[in-house]
Design a protein around this motif. Sequence first.
Motif, PDB file in Angstrom:
ATOM      1  N   VAL A   1       0.821  -1.067   0.064  1.00 60.37           N
ATOM      2  CA  VAL A   1      -0.062  -0.025  -0.023  1.00 60.37           C
ATOM      3  C   VAL A   1       0.869   1.202   0.011  1.00 60.37           C
ATOM      4  O   VAL A   1       1.881   1.501   0.689  1.00 60.37           O
ATOM      5  N   TYR A   2       0.886   2.150  -1.096  1.00 60.57           N
ATOM      6  CA  TYR A   2       1.358   3.169  -1.077  1.00 60.57           C
ATOM      7  C   TYR A   2       0.853   4.284  -0.668  1.00 60.57           C
ATOM      8  O   TYR A   2      -0.458   4.748  -0.793  1.00 60.57           O
ATOM      9  N   TYR A   3       1.541   5.451   0.246  1.00 58.30           N
ATOM     10  CA  TYR A   3       0.822   6.661   0.838  1.00 58.30           C
ATOM     11  C   TYR A   3       1.893   7.792   0.354  1.00 58.30           C
ATOM     12  O   TYR A   3       3.088   7.614   0.079  1.00 58.30           O
ATOM     13  N   CYS A   4       1.166   8.814   0.389  1.00 47.24           N
ATOM     14  CA  CYS A   4       1.919  10.058   0.051  1.00 47.24           C
ATOM     15  C   CYS A   4       2.093  10.890   1.396  1.00 47.24           C
ATOM     16  O   CYS A   4       1.083  10.881   2.388  1.00 47.24           O
ATOM     17  N   ALA A   5       2.647  11.992   1.640  1.00 50.13           N
ATOM     18  CA  ALA A   5       3.069  12.616   2.669  1.00 50.13           C
ATOM     19  C   ALA A   5       3.447  14.060   2.223  1.00 50.13           C
ATOM     20  O   ALA A   5       4.227  14.054   1.193  1.00 50.13           O
ATOM     21  N   ALA A   6       3.338  15.188   2.840  1.00 52.16           N
ATOM     22  CA  ALA A   6       3.605  16.518   2.578  1.00 52.16           C
ATOM     23  C   ALA A   6       4.258  17.134   3.836  1.00 52.16           C
ATOM     24  O   ALA A   6       3.653  17.001   4.833  1.00 52.16           O
ATOM     25  N   ASP A   7       5.377  17.711   3.703  1.00 49.98           N
ATOM     26  CA  ASP A   7       5.904  18.241   4.908  1.00 49.98           C
ATOM     27  C   ASP A   7       6.436  19.801   4.555  1.00 49.98           C
ATOM     28  O   ASP A   7       6.979  19.986   3.432  1.00 49.98           O
ATOM     29  N   GLY A   8       6.003  20.661   5.491  1.00 50.27           N
ATOM     30  CA  GLY A   8       6.427  21.994   5.212  1.00 50.27           C
ATOM     31  C   GLY A   8       7.877  22.502   5.412  1.00 50.27           C
ATOM     32  O   GLY A   8       8.424  23.097   4.651  1.00 50.27           O
ATOM     33  N   ILE A   9       8.431  21.899   6.180  1.00 46.55           N
ATOM     34  CA  ILE A   9       9.746  21.749   6.577  1.00 46.55           C
ATOM     35  C   ILE A   9      10.647  20.740   6.612  1.00 46.55           C
ATOM     36  O   ILE A   9      10.139  19.720   7.316  1.00 46.55           O
ATOM     37  N   VAL A  10      11.664  20.646   6.058  1.00 44.93           N
ATOM     38  CA  VAL A  10      12.568  19.473   5.981  1.00 44.93           C
ATOM     39  C   VAL A  10      13.844  19.587   5.813  1.00 44.93           C
ATOM     40  O   VAL A  10      14.371  20.606   5.228  1.00 44.93           O
ATOM     41  N   THR A  11      14.827  18.739   6.622  1.00 45.99           N
ATOM     42  CA  THR A  11      16.050  19.109   6.728  1.00 45.99           C
ATOM     43  C   THR A  11      16.619  18.420   5.534  1.00 45.99           C
ATOM     44  O   THR A  11      17.612  19.210   4.698  1.00 45.99           O
ATOM     45  N   THR A  12      16.491  17.376   5.059  1.00 53.09           N
ATOM     46  CA  THR A  12      16.924  16.746   3.972  1.00 53.09           C
ATOM     47  C   THR A  12      15.772  15.942   3.226  1.00 53.09           C
ATOM     48  O   THR A  12      14.910  15.324   4.204  1.00 53.09           O
ATOM     49  N   VAL A  13      15.938  15.495   1.905  1.00 55.45           N
ATOM     50  CA  VAL A  13      14.676  14.515   1.659  1.00 55.45           C
ATOM     51  C   VAL A  13      15.127  13.258   2.024  1.00 55.45           C
ATOM     52  O   VAL A  13      14.275  12.356   2.333  1.00 55.45           O
ATOM     53  N   GLN A  14      16.306  12.923   2.666  1.00 52.29           N
ATOM     54  CA  GLN A  14      16.527  11.571   3.028  1.00 52.29           C
ATOM     55  C   GLN A  14      15.906  11.432   4.321  1.00 52.29           C
ATOM     56  O   GLN A  14      15.345  10.565   4.904  1.00 52.29           O
TER      57      GLN A  14
END
Length: 127
Positions: free
Chosen positions: A93-106
């Motif tokens: 099952v695949y999910y998506c997420a959205a983040d306003g602030i990220v340090t790195t994509v990793q």
Amino acid sequence: QLRLVESGGGLVQPGGSLRLSCTASGFSLNYYAIGWFRQAPGKEREGVSCMTTSGDHIYYADSVKGRFTISRDNAKNTAYLQMNNLKPEDAAVYYCAADGIVTTVQAMCAMTNRRSWGQGTRVTVSA
């Protein structure tokens, strides 16, 4: 209400392709990093691919490099995951997420214990 809705999953044969969509409502995806995650039966959720707002930094899990492509269409408020050469081990099952602030994509893709997830979209890879 802020929502992300995943779609596009289905049954595909090994070697086949699917394109997953993640449509945002209630907010503009333009200002958010986006990520795709998956959870196979009996396994922990894992980060598959994450992308910054501008797309200048992208992370792919080693297992999908060269086969999956993350993208976004800000005009449609939608993110995509193009999946080619699918393998049985991609079934999840695949999910998506959205983040306003990220340090790195990793780091974003490592955040698998989020408080809430959408309903996800199921991908089945079988002959």
